[in-house]
Structures are given as structure tokens and as C-alpha cells.
Motif scaffolding. Structure first.
Motif: not given
Length: 310
Positions: A251-255, A275-277
Motif C-alpha cells: 500500500g505504501e509503495t502504491s502511494q 496511517r498517513n502516507r
């Protein structure tokens, strides 16, 4: 369109706009991704006005320019392009038009614009607005052009206020050509590099990802996703076989702008763990009531803020 029927001064300014397709036979070596193509779409507008209305229209255009470019967080620079070697019309008209644009620029952007001699259009001076991409390259996007020549060549006229008086002649309008985004393809390329994939929430194609900690919480994760969708927020739920840690990493790498983790505590309290990007700390955050989070996300989207926080 202007000359399709008799026009009165009461109809001016007449503003016509379209998203029009333009073809340009660029040399193959000059083509570059989306920034320089042979077919593109431009937000074109033509404003027919009286000479005394030019300043008011220019004031409105600069306000529109500020509103649009500040929305994306761009800094931009302005250039006044003056009479080229090959031009239409007489020098007095050109001097008058250039002086008018100088005065407007000095009023709105004193000391913040540059002169670009000889780069105007053949029919009139123009103001070019350039923005900088992530690689520090400058691209011309917006343009405002003052045109005294085409109304003469097309013999455009309107009836003035004194048309009923003896000897009163029809008057000639002035055309202001403007494009704020310019080539949409170029603008999309520039903002894509500008944000580096981290789109502001209101513009993001991946706003929220909901991740259940284990299978018993799949239904609650789907319920959270549906509630976000109903509020107009784009949301995905990851009910796949991967571990929760890997789901969060994907999810983080998908922004995704926000990742909501849900487990027993969240389900019992009708809440989510946010969780905030863009947050420095990626660890477990404070649990927030679902209704409060949805309301804050709707507000963040409506206000079109660049900051990714709620």
C-alpha cells in the motif's frame, strides 16, 4: 461566431471557450513524451471586448491564473513577448498594446516578470507563463495574447453606445486569446513529475486502502470501504493472502494517501487505525472513530488542500 450576426456594445465582453484539438507538425527529433506531441488538447478561450474593457479582463485572467496554479502548488514566471520581425498592423498599435500589457503586469507582478523581445505572435504581443518541472526544466503552459489585428482582417464590428447619433461608425473589438493550462498533455506530464506519484488527496487515484489484520475482520474492512465509497472517497480493501506487514508495504509503495488498518479494537469501537502516507512515523497510529475520519476526508477533498493530513 462573433460575426454571425449584428453585435452591440451591451454584449461585450463576449467570452467563448472550448477544449479544442490542435495538430502541430513537430519534427520527429523534437517530440518528447507528453511534453511535446503532434496532437494535443488546449483549453482555448477568446474574449471579444471593447478597448476600455481590456484592463478589467486582464485583471480577471490574472486572478484565474493565480487560483489555478496555486491549487497545484506551482511557482511560475511571466514573460512579456513583444513585436517580432514579421508582424501585422502598424507600429503605433503594437506600441499601445505592449504598453497596456506592461502596465497590467507592473500592477499585478511588480518586478516579477521578464521582457522577451521579438517573441510575440505575428498579430499581437503576449504574456507567456512558464512553470518548472521536477527536473528544473521550464515549460510554457499558460498564455495571454492581445490581438488588435485579426478583428481588422475579419472586419469585426459592433454597434457602440452612440450608434444612433448622426455620423456614428461601428466600432472595432479587441480579442484576448488565453489558455490557462495550455496543452493538457504537457500540463499532465508536468504535474505528474511535480508530485512524483504522491498526488494530493483530492486528485489522487488511490486515496484509501483498508487492510484487515486477519480473516475475521474482512467483513468490517468491506464495510469501511463501502462507507468511504458512499461518501465519495476512492477506497480499496486488501483481503488477499499476504501478511499484514506485506499488505502495508504494498500500500505504501502504491502511494495510497491513507492506509486504514482494522482489527478487533477497531471493529469494537467502529473505528480505524490511520496511517498517513506523508507522515514521518509509519508505526501504529491512534485509533480514530470511523465517522470522524470520513467527515475529515470529505473536507480534505472538498478543500483541495495540498497537505496530506486530516
Amino acid at each position: 461566431m462573433f460575426d454571425s450576426r449584428d453585435r452591440s456594445y451591451r454584449e461585450l465582453p463576449l467570452r467563448l471557450a472550448e477544449f479544442g484539438v490542435i495538430h502541430r507538425n513537430e519534427a520527429s527529433g523534437a517530440l518528447s513524451g507528453l511534453t511535446r506531441v503532434r496532437r494535443f488538447v488546449q483549453d482555448d478561450s477568446h474574449i471579444f471586448c471593447m478597448p476600455e474593457q481590456i484592463k478589467g479582463e486582464m485583471d480577471d485572467l490574472f486572478r484565474l491564473l493565480d487560483k489555478v496554479y496555486s491549487l497545484f502548488g506551482f511557482e511560475y514566471k511571466l514573460e512579456l513577448s513583444t513585436r517580432p520581425e514579421s508582424f501585422l498592423g502598424d507600429i503605433e498599435t503594437w506600441n499601445s498594446a505592449e504598453k497596456g500589457l506592461e502596465d497590467v503586469l507592473n500592477e499585478h507582478y511588480p518586478g516579477k516578470w521578464n521582457l522577451n523581445p521579438g517573441d510575440g505572435a505575428f498579430y499581437g504581443p503576449k504574456i507567456d507563463i512558464r512553470i518548472q518541472d521536477a527536473l528544473k526544466r521550464w515549460h510554457q503552459c499558460a498564455t495571454i495574447q492581445l490581438d488588435f489585428q485579426l478583428p481588422q482582417r475579419f472586419n469585426l464590428k459592433y454597434r457602440g453606445e452612440k450608434v444612433g447619433e448622426e455620423g456614428a461608425e461601428p466600432l472595432r473589438p479587441v480579442i484576448i486569446h488565453r489558455a490557462v493550462l495550455g496543452s493538457l498533455e504537457r500540463f499532465i506530464a508536468v504535474i505528474t513529475e511535480h508530485f512524483g506519484g504522491k498526488w494530493p488527496f483530492w486528485l489522487s487515484p488511490r486515496q484509501v486502502l483498508v487492510i484487515p489484520v486477519s480473516k475475521p475482520y474482512y467483513d468490517y474492512a468491506n464495510e469501511v470501504r463501502d462507507k468511504l465509497w458512499d461518501a465519495g472517497v476512492y477506497a480499496d480493501v486488501d483481503n488477499g493472502p499476504e501478511t499484514m506487514k506485506k499488505k502495508i508495504l504494498l500500500g505504501e509503495t502504491s502511494q495510497y494517501n491513507f492506509i486504514f488498518v482494522v482489527g478487533q479494537d477497531e471493529m469494537d469501537n467502529r473505528a480505524v487505525n490511520v496511517r498517513n502516507r506523508d507522515a514521518d512515523k509509519k508505526a501504529r497510529a491512534e485509533i480514530m472513530p470511523l465517522d470522524d475520519v470520513v467527515a475529515k476526508l470529505v473536507s480534505l477533498k472538498a478543500e483541495r488542500r495540498l497537505e496530506n493530513n486530516i
